[in-house]
Motif scaffolding. Structure first.
Motif, PDB file in Angstrom:
ATOM      1  N   ALA A  27       0.848  -1.198   0.000  1.00 57.01           N
ATOM      2  CA  ALA A  27       0.000   0.000   0.000  1.00 57.01           C
ATOM      3  C   ALA A  27       0.879   1.241   0.000  1.00 57.01           C
ATOM      4  N   LEU A  28       0.636   2.139  -0.950  1.00 57.07           N
ATOM      5  CA  LEU A  28       1.325   3.424  -1.002  1.00 57.07           C
ATOM      6  C   LEU A  28       0.275   4.509  -0.813  1.00 57.07           C
ATOM      7  N   ASP A  34       0.826  13.744  -5.193  1.00 57.11           N
ATOM      8  CA  ASP A  34       1.291  12.519  -5.842  1.00 57.11           C
ATOM      9  C   ASP A  34       0.447  12.229  -7.084  1.00 57.11           C
ATOM     10  N   SER A  35       0.913  11.279  -7.907  1.00 59.32           N
ATOM     11  CA  SER A  35       0.165  10.969  -9.122  1.00 59.32           C
ATOM     12  C   SER A  35       0.355   9.522  -9.561  1.00 59.32           C
ATOM     13  N   SER A  56       4.753   8.677  -5.700  1.00 59.04           N
ATOM     14  CA  SER A  56       4.198   8.774  -4.355  1.00 59.04           C
ATOM     15  C   SER A  56       5.322   9.104  -3.384  1.00 59.04           C
ATOM     16  N   GLY A  57       5.553  10.390  -3.172  1.00 61.50           N
ATOM     17  CA  GLY A  57       6.636  10.798  -2.274  1.00 61.50           C
ATOM     18  C   GLY A  57       7.973  10.308  -2.790  1.00 61.50           C
ATOM     19  N   ALA A  58       8.692   9.564  -1.958  1.00 63.04           N
ATOM     20  CA  ALA A  58      10.004   9.037  -2.344  1.00 63.04           C
ATOM     21  C   ALA A  58       9.889   7.821  -3.261  1.00 63.04           C
ATOM     22  N   VAL A  74      12.174   0.771 -10.507  1.00 66.25           N
ATOM     23  CA  VAL A  74      12.362   1.818  -9.496  1.00 66.25           C
ATOM     24  C   VAL A  74      13.222   2.924 -10.084  1.00 66.25           C
ATOM     25  N   ASN A  75      12.822   4.165  -9.848  1.00 68.07           N
ATOM     26  CA  ASN A  75      13.561   5.320 -10.345  1.00 68.07           C
ATOM     27  C   ASN A  75      14.921   5.423  -9.666  1.00 68.07           C
TER      28      ASN A  75
END
Length: 121
Positions: A27-28, A34-35, A56-58, A74-75
């Motif tokens: 769950a995020l 956020d988007s 979503s945030g970090a 993951v970025n």
């Protein structure tokens, strides 16, 4: 005496089969800033697919279909554009272009272009 090792082996094999059926949900929390969005891409080799982006945030993720699997990328830090990694795969976007590459497979680079998604039949 031989029953114990055989029973233990059966339990391990059964646990492995059961683990293969497990799914995971994380769950995020999505704050107003956020988007979640998606982009449709067409690649030079004819592949066409949608990529979902979660910011979503970090947690900045790209969900990309690769070889019939849904992969979570993951970025990571990049000099230019947005770079995402999942194992040996890299998804790199800049503007409306993108590159999908398996760094363990020379010549696997796919050049992709963002386009409007086709209308359903």
């Amino acid at each position: 005496m031989m029953r114990t090792p055989i029973l233990a082996l059966a339990m391990v094999v059964g646990a492995g089969a059961a683990a293969a059926e497990v799914t995971l949900s994380i769950a995020l929390g999505i704050a107003p800033a956020d988007s979640i969005g998606s982009e449709f891409y067409v690649c030079d080799d004819g592949d066409q697919f949608a990529v979902r982006y979660v910011n979503s945030g970090a947690n900045v993720l790209a969900i990309v279909p690769v070889d019939g699997e849904t992969r979570i990328f993951v970025n990571v830090v990049s000099a230019s554009g947005a770079k995402y990694v999942s194992g040996s795969h890299v998804w790199w976007t800049k503007g409306d272009t993108a590159i999908l590459e398996n760094e363990m497979d020379a010549g696997s680079t796919q050049n992709c272009q963002s386009q409007e998604a086709p209308l359903p039949d």
